[in-house]
Each structure stands twice: as structure tokens, then as C-alpha cells.
Design an enzyme around this catalytic site. Structure first.
Site, mmCIF file in Angstrom:
data_model
loop_
_atom_site.group_PDB
_atom_site.id
_atom_site.type_symbol
_atom_site.label_atom_id
_atom_site.label_comp_id
_atom_site.label_asym_id
_atom_site.label_seq_id
_atom_site.Cartn_x
_atom_site.Cartn_y
_atom_site.Cartn_z
ATOM 1 N N GLY A 43 11.504 1.588 10.758
ATOM 2 C CA GLY A 43 10.754 0.768 9.798
ATOM 3 C C GLY A 43 10.810 1.332 8.391
ATOM 4 O O GLY A 43 10.953 0.593 7.408
ATOM 5 N N CYS A 44 10.727 2.642 8.283
ATOM 6 C CA CYS A 44 10.748 3.291 6.966
ATOM 7 C C CYS A 44 12.129 3.191 6.339
ATOM 8 O O CYS A 44 12.260 3.017 5.127
ATOM 9 C CB CYS A 44 10.317 4.752 7.090
#
EC number: 1.11.1.24
Length: 157
Positions: free
Chosen positions: A44-45
């Protein structure tokens, strides 16, 4: 105490990628997107960082700098920035001073375990160093487009 919309942000000194130290006041004269993510090089990052990277020219056109931040060490941040070709610096906030100033450390639950972690959050700061917008508990999909729209609105007054 955390920053509030309409109030100046604290002028913290921070270690960033490239072996530099910056103060938040170094960004005055330009708007600043400060985004917090839980952990470098996680899916996600990585996606969020890539979305900011891919929109970097559009942010620049809106007189807006980008700065990413997490609790990762400088080496992890350097690797993340290099691998993803981010055109902006990443803050290594290992002492959590920046995270605490923006109140992004939250109790999280994963696989039935509770731990303190960084809540994905983004802050838009104007050229005078005043917080103008914030997004907390961010979902990555379409987030950068929303931030870019706010940055453009801020740039055009």
C-alpha cells in the site's frame, strides 16, 4: 497536542533521504504535501508513493512540494526512494517527533493483535506554513487525485 487546520505547523528539524536534514520552514514559499505512511516498501505504501511520484509534475505546476514520512530508518527510506525513483525526499521519523506533532500514531489491529502504528494520513500546508487540509485514515485508491485537486485549489487561491 497536534496541529489543527488554520494553524501554523511546528518547525521541526528532520533527517531526510540524501543524507540531509531539513526544517519544515525550508518549504515556505511553496505549498507542501506531507504524507505519512506505515512502512516503506510495503504494497500500500509503495502504491501511494508511486501515485505521488506519477503526479509530481502536476504538484510542481501547482507550486506544491511533496514530502513522505514514516518511522523507518534512513537506510530503509533511501532504499525505498531509490527503488521507486521518487523525485521527492522521505523523512526518517524514528523518534516519532513528526508523527506525534501531526497525531498520526494510532492503535491498530492486525490479525487480532493490537499495536501502535502510523495511520496513513496526508496534510496540505500552504506557503506560509499553515495547515490548510488533512486526510486521515486514507485509502490509497484515488487519494492522490483528491490531494492534487486541493493543492491546485490552494495554488489558485
Amino acid at each position: 497536542m497536534s496541529v489543527a487546520i488554520g494553524e501554523p505547523i511546528p518547525d521541526l528539524e528532520l533527517p531526510v533521504t540524501g543524507g540531509k536534514t531539513v526544517k519544515l520552514s525550508d518549504y515556505r514559499g511553496q505549498h507542501l504535501v506531507l504524507y505519512f505512511y506505515p512502512k516503506a516498501s510495503t504494497p500500500g505504501c509503495t502504491q501511494e508513493g508511486q501515485d505521488f511520484r506519477d503526479a509530481a509534475a502536476e504538484f510542481a505546476a501547482a507550486h506544491t512540494q511533496i514530502l513522505g514520512a514514516s518511522r523507518d530508518g534512513v537506510k530503509a527510506q533511501e532504499n525505498f526512494k531509490t527503488k521507486q525513483a521518487f523525485p521527492f525526499d522521505l523523512v526518517s521519523d524514528t523518534d516519532e517527533a513528526l508523527c506525534q506533532a501531526f497525531d498520526v500514531i494510532k492503535l491498530k489491529k492486525m490479525y487480532g493483535k493490537e499495536s501502535l502504528g502510523v495511520e496513513r494520513s496526508t496534510f496540505l500546508i500552504d506557503a506560509e506554513g499553515v495547515l490548510r487540509a488533512q486526510w486521515r485514515g486514507v485509502k490509497v485508491k484515488d487519494h492522490v487525485a483528491e490531494v492534487l485537486s486541493a493543492a491546485r485549489a490552494l495554488a489558485t487561491g
